[in-house]
Design an enzyme around this catalytic site. Structure first.
Site, PDB file in Angstrom:
ATOM      1  N   CYS A  98       0.861  -1.182   0.000  1.00 52.58           N
ATOM      2  CA  CYS A  98       0.000   0.000   0.000  1.00 52.58           C
ATOM      3  C   CYS A  98       0.899   1.233   0.000  1.00 52.58           C
ATOM      4  O   CYS A  98       1.724   1.407   0.912  1.00 52.58           O
ATOM      5  CB  CYS A  98      -0.868  -0.022   1.266  1.00 52.58           C
ATOM      6  N   CYS A 158       0.089   4.307  -6.189  1.00 56.39           N
ATOM      7  CA  CYS A 158      -0.914   3.589  -5.394  1.00 56.39           C
ATOM      8  C   CYS A 158      -1.052   2.221  -6.054  1.00 56.39           C
ATOM      9  O   CYS A 158      -1.119   2.126  -7.287  1.00 56.39           O
ATOM     10  CB  CYS A 158      -2.235   4.354  -5.441  1.00 56.39           C
TER      11      CYS A 158
HETATM   12  N1  DGL Z   1      -3.598   0.676  -2.592  1.00 53.56           N
HETATM   13  C1  DGL Z   1      -3.573   1.780  -1.661  1.00 53.56           C
HETATM   14  C2  DGL Z   1      -2.315   2.590  -1.919  1.00 53.56           C
HETATM   15  O1  DGL Z   1      -1.409   2.052  -2.534  1.00 53.56           O
HETATM   16  C3  DGL Z   1      -4.862   2.519  -1.740  1.00 53.56           C
HETATM   17  C4  DGL Z   1      -5.098   3.449  -0.591  1.00 53.56           C
HETATM   18  C5  DGL Z   1      -6.551   3.767  -0.365  1.00 53.56           C
HETATM   19  O2  DGL Z   1      -7.257   2.890   0.104  1.00 53.56           O
HETATM   20  O3  DGL Z   1      -6.937   4.928  -0.608  1.00 53.56           O
HETATM   21  O4  DGL Z   1      -2.158   3.714  -1.509  1.00 53.56           O
END
Ligand code: DGL
Length: 240
Positions: A70, A171
């Site tokens: 994440c 992300c």
């Molecule tokens: N996959 C998460 C990231 O890399 C998403 C974060 C979210 O839930 O906004 O930041």
């Protein structure tokens, strides 16, 4: 090796996918915190509490290595949590920043969540970076809504990155919309999951085993999970 991998939802599965491709002979435990998504607009304190619970859960499942799949947790908390739990923890931003440095890339665009952009983590390590917060993407991607609204949002964010020489998908949800991004831009994209697996040292030795937990489960999540990593067995709902 038992490897724990976590994210706010299905995005981290793009990292799990890269891990399985490169290191298939391992046991993977994935946790997607779908009950609390999106992480990208939470406070740092809220993120720290959520990450703490998930890391403890993965440790209770005997994870020997934990991958923060994440960008939001990586950018806001990695320095604080990397040595806190007595287990090796790796993030997705550090290898991406190293990749950019090693390849001497300049004029780098970053698409990421509001909290990742706010952390200025890329800027702290790199000289020519333009960050664009993309708050509309995660909720639409997570719901599997690959519709005009998503395309319009992608176009709007890409517009702000015109003239950059490469774009970091900051992300882990964004690799799921690479075809849409490429429909509107020919700028090369950097996938953080790929940067991570290229630098990771994993002692393989077991046979592939995947356990997947979500804090809130729906039919869409099962469908999306199986299309990302071809896994439908062993997906469970688990609140922390
Ligand atoms: N996959 C998460 C990231 O890399 C998403 C974060 C979210 O839930 O906004 O930041």
């Amino acid at each position: 090796m038992r490897i724990g991998v976590f994210d706010s939802g299905i995005g981290g599965l793009t990292v799990l996918h890269e891990l399985i491709k490169k290191y298939p002979d391992n046991e993977y435990i994935y946790y997607g915190d779908t009950a609390n998504i999106p992480y990208g607009t939470k406070t740092k304190e809220e993120l720290a509490n959520l990450a703490d619970k998930i890391i403890k859960f993965l440790i209770s499942k005997d994870a020997e290595l934990i991958v923060i799949a994440c960008g939001t947790i990586s950018s806001n908390l990695y320095d604080e949590i990397k040595d806190k739990y007595g287990v090796k923890i790796v993030d997705v931003l550090s290898p991406t920043i190293n990749y950019i440095k090693q390849n001497n890339l300049k004029n780098v665009g970053i698409m990421a969540t509001p909290m990742t952009i706010k952390s200025r983590t890329f800027e702290k390590h790199l000289s020519s970076v333009i960050g664009v917060a993309c708050p509309k993407l995660v909720p639409l991607i997570e719901k599997g809504e690959f519709n005009q609204e998503l395309e319009d949002a992608v176009k709007e964010y890409l517009q702000k990155l015109k003239g950059t020489e490469c774009i970091v998908l900051g992300c882990t949800h964004y690799p799921l919309v690479i075809p849409i991004i490429q429909k509107y831009s020919a700028i090369p994209l950097i996938n953080m999951g790929k940067c991570l697996v290229d630098t990771l040292n994993v002692n393989s030795g077991s046979t592939l085993h995947i356990e997947i937990y979500f804090s809130s489960l729906s039919d869409e999540i099962i469908t999306n999970t199986s299309s990302i990593i071809k896994e439908t067995k062993g997906i469970q709902e688990r609140k922390l």
